[in-house]
Design a protein around this motif. Structure first.
Motif, mmCIF file in Angstrom:
data_model
loop_
_atom_site.group_PDB
_atom_site.id
_atom_site.type_symbol
_atom_site.label_atom_id
_atom_site.label_comp_id
_atom_site.label_asym_id
_atom_site.label_seq_id
_atom_site.Cartn_x
_atom_site.Cartn_y
_atom_site.Cartn_z
ATOM 1 N N GLU A 39 -5.208 -45.344 0.798
ATOM 2 C CA GLU A 39 -5.708 -45.061 -0.449
ATOM 3 C C GLU A 39 -4.684 -44.518 -1.360
ATOM 4 O O GLU A 39 -4.947 -44.318 -2.699
ATOM 5 C CB GLU A 39 -6.776 -43.749 -0.329
ATOM 6 C CG GLU A 39 -8.068 -44.179 0.451
ATOM 7 C CD GLU A 39 -9.087 -43.066 0.483
ATOM 8 O OE1 GLU A 39 -9.090 -41.895 -0.122
ATOM 9 O OE2 GLU A 39 -9.693 -43.107 1.444
ATOM 10 N N TYR A 40 -3.451 -44.200 -0.914
ATOM 11 C CA TYR A 40 -2.423 -43.523 -1.843
ATOM 12 C C TYR A 40 -1.072 -44.468 -1.830
ATOM 13 O O TYR A 40 -0.682 -44.603 -0.675
ATOM 14 C CB TYR A 40 -1.942 -42.205 -1.403
ATOM 15 C CG TYR A 40 -3.207 -40.984 -1.381
ATOM 16 C CD1 TYR A 40 -3.636 -40.699 -2.576
ATOM 17 C CD2 TYR A 40 -3.906 -40.653 0.058
ATOM 18 C CE1 TYR A 40 -4.675 -39.590 -2.344
ATOM 19 C CE2 TYR A 40 -4.891 -39.967 -0.097
ATOM 20 C CZ TYR A 40 -5.350 -39.473 -1.179
ATOM 21 O OH TYR A 40 -6.409 -38.700 -1.122
ATOM 22 N N GLY A 44 3.490 -43.790 2.363
ATOM 23 C CA GLY A 44 4.599 -44.135 3.177
ATOM 24 C C GLY A 44 5.917 -43.560 2.850
ATOM 25 O O GLY A 44 6.721 -43.016 3.753
ATOM 26 N N TYR A 45 6.286 -43.676 1.773
ATOM 27 C CA TYR A 45 7.596 -43.108 1.057
ATOM 28 C C TYR A 45 7.463 -41.755 1.232
ATOM 29 O O TYR A 45 8.682 -40.957 1.533
ATOM 30 C CB TYR A 45 7.724 -43.664 -0.347
ATOM 31 C CG TYR A 45 7.879 -44.653 -0.481
ATOM 32 C CD1 TYR A 45 8.752 -45.825 0.037
ATOM 33 C CD2 TYR A 45 6.943 -45.659 -1.299
ATOM 34 C CE1 TYR A 45 9.001 -46.978 -0.017
ATOM 35 C CE2 TYR A 45 7.190 -47.127 -1.545
ATOM 36 C CZ TYR A 45 8.108 -47.862 -0.922
ATOM 37 O OH TYR A 45 8.295 -49.332 -1.078
ATOM 38 N N ALA A 173 3.758 -37.100 -6.515
ATOM 39 C CA ALA A 173 3.473 -38.410 -5.801
ATOM 40 C C ALA A 173 2.041 -38.719 -5.665
ATOM 41 O O ALA A 173 1.334 -37.562 -5.450
ATOM 42 C CB ALA A 173 4.308 -38.726 -4.857
ATOM 43 N N GLU A 174 1.589 -39.972 -5.548
ATOM 44 C CA GLU A 174 0.203 -40.421 -4.884
ATOM 45 C C GLU A 174 0.179 -40.273 -3.389
ATOM 46 O O GLU A 174 0.564 -41.506 -2.629
ATOM 47 C CB GLU A 174 -0.642 -41.753 -5.433
ATOM 48 C CG GLU A 174 -0.496 -41.535 -7.126
ATOM 49 C CD GLU A 174 -0.931 -43.036 -7.701
ATOM 50 O OE1 GLU A 174 -2.003 -43.424 -6.837
ATOM 51 O OE2 GLU A 174 -0.557 -43.497 -8.633
ATOM 52 N N CYS A 175 -0.168 -39.320 -2.771
ATOM 53 C CA CYS A 175 -0.045 -39.074 -1.385
ATOM 54 C C CYS A 175 -1.095 -38.276 -0.968
ATOM 55 O O CYS A 175 -1.725 -37.594 -1.810
ATOM 56 C CB CYS A 175 1.410 -38.707 -0.866
ATOM 57 S SG CYS A 175 2.026 -37.078 -1.351
ATOM 58 N N SER A 176 -1.093 -38.354 0.484
ATOM 59 C CA SER A 176 -2.497 -37.462 1.018
ATOM 60 C C SER A 176 -1.959 -35.725 0.878
ATOM 61 O O SER A 176 -0.688 -35.429 0.762
ATOM 62 C CB SER A 176 -2.496 -37.618 2.530
ATOM 63 O OG SER A 176 -1.401 -37.273 3.369
ATOM 64 N N LYS A 177 -2.941 -35.049 0.740
ATOM 65 C CA LYS A 177 -2.564 -33.673 0.729
ATOM 66 C C LYS A 177 -2.042 -33.209 2.031
ATOM 67 O O LYS A 177 -0.953 -32.172 2.011
ATOM 68 C CB LYS A 177 -3.904 -32.872 0.517
ATOM 69 C CG LYS A 177 -4.013 -31.271 0.610
ATOM 70 C CD LYS A 177 -5.267 -30.590 0.439
ATOM 71 C CE LYS A 177 -5.016 -29.180 0.170
ATOM 72 N NZ LYS A 177 -4.302 -28.558 1.366
#
Length: 205
Positions: A39-40, A44-45, A173-177
């Protein structure tokens, strides 16, 4: 870069770590077992940046990891904070390590408009102005640093630097909490201890 390649690179970095206590062992396990959240876009980065941050802690440095990617999303440089080890270098923040390595080995590349730098922690004033000067299109962080970070205080920069930003993007960044929380936990793991070491270096003899 495909998620499989990012994971392979990250797992290679994890293998190099020999945690010295239960806390870092748990963090290594959490990162090893983490499944990318599709979803984000940046998941991975940031996972890889978090791994590099843990490597920094494992080597006795501040827990910050960074990676630089090109227009195709390939990781072209990666590293972590090296202020204390292998020897004291006051400028070796994670972003500095990555940019030094890239600029030294790619002297023919002077335009970074299509590049992205990912860092596990919001950039400090020194690193922020370095990123502005570099012209990197996007600088994305995981955990915010309300005490030492400068991205959320960009309006306090001198007018020259604000104008120089132009179309560059500095944001979370667009990543998980979960990855954001891990990034913060890694940075805080030994931050107080290392800050004291710096204060002691500056203390009157």
């Amino acid at each position: 870069m495909a998620n499989e390649q990012i994971r392979e690179l990250g797992l290679r970095e994890l293998v190099k770590m020999y945690p010295k206590d239960r806390g870092t062992s748990k963090l290594k396990a959490r990162l090893t077992e983490y499944k990318f959240n599709n979803e984000y876009l940046d998941d991975g980065y940031i996972w890889l940046a978090d791994i590099l941050a843990l490597r920094a802690v494992d080597s006795g440095n501040f827990g910050v990891g960074c990676i630089l990617t090109d227009v195709n999303g390939n990781v072209v440089s990666h590293g972590h904070n090296e202020v204390f080890n292998p020897y004291f270098r006051s400028d070796r923040h994670g972003e500095m390590v990555v940019m030094d390595e890239f600029e030294d080995t790619h002297q023919n590349i002077t335009e970074l408009e299509d590049f992205t730098l990912y860092t596990s922690l919001e950039s400090c004033p020194m690193c922020l102005t370095r990123m502005i000067t570099s012209g990197i299109k996007r600088v994305l962080h995981a955990a915010s640093d309300m005490e030492g970070g400068m991205v959320h205080k960009m309006n306090y920069l001198p007018e020259f630097w604000i104008e120089l930003v132009g179309g560059q993007v500095f944001s979370q960044a667009e990543c998980s909490k979960e990855l954001i929380d891990i990034a913060a936990e890694i940075f805080l793991y030994n931050a107080d201890e290392l800050k004291e070491k710096i204060k002691n270096r500056k203390a009157p003899g």
